[in-house]
Design a protein around this motif. Structure first.
Motif, mmCIF file in Angstrom:
data_model
loop_
_atom_site.group_PDB
_atom_site.id
_atom_site.type_symbol
_atom_site.label_atom_id
_atom_site.label_comp_id
_atom_site.label_asym_id
_atom_site.label_seq_id
_atom_site.Cartn_x
_atom_site.Cartn_y
_atom_site.Cartn_z
ATOM 1 N N ARG A 75 1.330 -1.117 -0.304
ATOM 2 C CA ARG A 75 -0.284 -0.296 0.027
ATOM 3 C C ARG A 75 0.780 1.272 -0.006
ATOM 4 N NH1 ARG A 75 -3.616 1.224 4.154
ATOM 5 N NH2 ARG A 75 -2.496 0.135 5.922
ATOM 6 N N TYR A 76 1.516 1.111 0.663
ATOM 7 C CA TYR A 76 3.182 2.050 0.671
ATOM 8 C C TYR A 76 4.012 2.630 -0.061
ATOM 9 C CZ TYR A 76 6.966 5.272 1.102
ATOM 10 O OH TYR A 76 8.008 6.433 0.591
ATOM 11 N N ARG A 77 3.961 1.168 -1.184
ATOM 12 C CA ARG A 77 4.566 1.573 -2.900
ATOM 13 C C ARG A 77 3.845 2.002 -3.679
ATOM 14 N NH1 ARG A 77 6.796 -3.552 -1.040
ATOM 15 N NH2 ARG A 77 9.191 -2.738 -0.842
ATOM 16 N N VAL A 78 2.364 1.983 -3.627
ATOM 17 C CA VAL A 78 1.538 2.153 -4.604
ATOM 18 C C VAL A 78 1.188 3.775 -4.167
ATOM 19 C CG1 VAL A 78 -1.019 2.449 -4.662
ATOM 20 C CG2 VAL A 78 0.026 0.173 -4.516
ATOM 21 N N GLY A 79 1.241 4.155 -3.627
ATOM 22 C CA GLY A 79 0.738 5.826 -3.000
ATOM 23 C C GLY A 79 1.918 6.287 -3.150
ATOM 24 N N ARG A 80 2.914 5.626 -2.414
ATOM 25 C CA ARG A 80 3.685 6.819 -3.049
ATOM 26 C C ARG A 80 4.189 7.068 -4.653
ATOM 27 N NH1 ARG A 80 8.555 8.865 -1.562
ATOM 28 N NH2 ARG A 80 9.985 9.667 -3.622
ATOM 29 N N ARG A 81 3.877 5.912 -5.043
ATOM 30 C CA ARG A 81 3.402 5.993 -7.241
ATOM 31 C C ARG A 81 2.861 7.348 -7.385
ATOM 32 N NH1 ARG A 81 4.686 0.813 -6.821
ATOM 33 N NH2 ARG A 81 2.640 0.028 -7.099
ATOM 34 N N VAL A 82 1.539 7.101 -6.720
ATOM 35 C CA VAL A 82 0.574 8.364 -7.015
ATOM 36 C C VAL A 82 1.238 9.413 -7.355
ATOM 37 C CG1 VAL A 82 -1.416 10.024 -6.211
ATOM 38 C CG2 VAL A 82 -0.981 7.043 -6.912
ATOM 39 N N LEU A 83 2.323 9.371 -5.647
ATOM 40 C CA LEU A 83 3.144 11.277 -4.897
ATOM 41 C C LEU A 83 3.417 11.200 -6.253
ATOM 42 C CD1 LEU A 83 3.678 10.329 -1.305
ATOM 43 C CD2 LEU A 83 1.751 11.531 -2.444
ATOM 44 N N GLU A 84 4.987 9.780 -6.581
ATOM 45 C CA GLU A 84 5.906 10.424 -7.655
ATOM 46 C C GLU A 84 5.025 11.623 -8.873
ATOM 47 O OE1 GLU A 84 7.445 7.048 -8.822
ATOM 48 O OE2 GLU A 84 8.908 7.621 -6.671
ATOM 49 N N ASP A 85 3.947 10.861 -9.399
ATOM 50 C CA ASP A 85 3.275 11.375 -10.290
ATOM 51 C C ASP A 85 2.600 12.763 -10.600
ATOM 52 O OD1 ASP A 85 3.017 8.879 -11.790
ATOM 53 O OD2 ASP A 85 1.274 8.210 -11.049
ATOM 54 N N ARG A 86 2.270 12.989 -9.020
ATOM 55 C CA ARG A 86 2.293 14.288 -8.778
ATOM 56 C C ARG A 86 3.615 15.077 -8.318
ATOM 57 N NH1 ARG A 86 -3.130 12.611 -5.585
ATOM 58 N NH2 ARG A 86 -4.196 11.804 -7.382
ATOM 59 N N ALA A 87 4.685 14.940 -8.501
ATOM 60 C CA ALA A 87 5.364 15.338 -7.574
ATOM 61 C C ALA A 87 5.684 17.258 -7.879
ATOM 62 C CB ALA A 87 7.089 14.735 -7.864
ATOM 63 N N LEU A 88 5.951 17.683 -6.727
ATOM 64 C CA LEU A 88 6.040 19.337 -6.920
ATOM 65 C C LEU A 88 7.385 20.199 -7.102
ATOM 66 C CD1 LEU A 88 4.654 20.349 -4.531
ATOM 67 C CD2 LEU A 88 3.357 19.843 -6.303
ATOM 68 N N VAL A 89 8.006 20.942 -8.253
ATOM 69 C CA VAL A 89 8.815 21.612 -8.126
ATOM 70 C C VAL A 89 8.892 22.449 -8.198
ATOM 71 C CG1 VAL A 89 9.887 22.618 -10.532
ATOM 72 C CG2 VAL A 89 8.580 20.849 -10.675
ATOM 73 N N PRO A 90 10.112 22.704 -6.783
ATOM 74 C CA PRO A 90 9.777 23.995 -5.548
ATOM 75 C C PRO A 90 10.020 25.454 -6.452
ATOM 76 C CG PRO A 90 11.879 22.330 -5.572
ATOM 77 C CD PRO A 90 11.141 22.213 -6.547
ATOM 78 N N ALA A 91 8.962 26.777 -5.839
ATOM 79 C CA ALA A 91 9.388 27.681 -6.652
ATOM 80 C C ALA A 91 11.189 28.174 -7.147
ATOM 81 C CB ALA A 91 8.978 28.496 -5.237
ATOM 82 N N GLY A 92 10.971 28.614 -8.010
ATOM 83 C CA GLY A 92 12.579 29.392 -8.865
ATOM 84 C C GLY A 92 12.776 28.527 -9.220
ATOM 85 N N THR A 93 12.881 26.613 -8.928
ATOM 86 C CA THR A 93 13.673 26.137 -10.142
ATOM 87 C C THR A 93 13.693 26.070 -11.435
ATOM 88 O OG1 THR A 93 13.437 24.638 -7.670
ATOM 89 C CG2 THR A 93 14.084 23.914 -9.949
ATOM 90 N N LEU A 94 12.111 25.942 -12.238
ATOM 91 C CA LEU A 94 12.798 26.452 -13.561
ATOM 92 C C LEU A 94 13.205 27.549 -13.834
ATOM 93 C CD1 LEU A 94 9.101 24.824 -14.292
ATOM 94 C CD2 LEU A 94 11.203 23.579 -13.892
ATOM 95 N N GLN A 95 13.313 28.644 -13.202
ATOM 96 C CA GLN A 95 13.767 30.293 -13.627
ATOM 97 C C GLN A 95 14.915 29.718 -13.625
ATOM 98 O OE1 GLN A 95 12.145 32.928 -10.744
ATOM 99 N NE2 GLN A 95 11.510 34.111 -12.281
ATOM 100 N N SER A 96 15.502 29.276 -12.177
ATOM 101 C CA SER A 96 17.040 28.902 -11.956
ATOM 102 C C SER A 96 17.239 27.975 -12.960
ATOM 103 C CB SER A 96 17.374 28.050 -10.714
ATOM 104 O OG SER A 96 16.530 29.530 -9.569
#
Length: 110
Positions: A75-96
């Motif tokens: 169940r943890y691994r399934v939940g983790r895969r869902v999180l990876e699909d929704r991973a957040l890019v920290p503010a300013g990362t793409l700009q940098s």
């Protein structure tokens, strides 16, 4: 402050280019809550820092005397895969990254 062009920049992926630590801590805190262990996501992150998640059942048994159900890690691994699909890019990362790329700085993921 003027931009000083580095010779190259090396990035760690998780925690630098994306943030899965916070959501992972929330997932584990919720799952631990099902076992009667009530921690915040930050508590969980600190408790398990630097540890592979496969060791979590052993840690919970040794520290708290709790045995996880047989399907807990699945169940943890399934939940983790869902999180990876929704991973957040920290503010300013793409700009940098754009700024470094435009300056001709070699980038590498380690």
């Amino acid at each position: 402050m003027p931009f000083t062009r580095p010779k190259a920049v090396f990035f760690d992926f998780d925690g630098t280019l994306i943030d899965s630590e916070g959501p992972d801590g929330q997932l584990l805190a919720a799952m631990m809550g099902e076992l009667g262990l009530h921690f915040t996501a930050l508590d969980v992150i600190r408790m398990l820092q630097g540890m592979t998640r496969d060791l979590v059942p052993q840690v919970l048994r040794e520290r708290f005397g709790v045995t996880v159900p047989e399907d807990w890690m699945t169940r943890y691994r399934v939940g983790r895969r869902v999180l990876e699909d929704r991973a957040l890019v920290p503010a300013g990362t793409l700009q940098s990254l754009r700024r470094l790329k435009c300056a001709g700085v070699p980038l590498s993921l380690v």
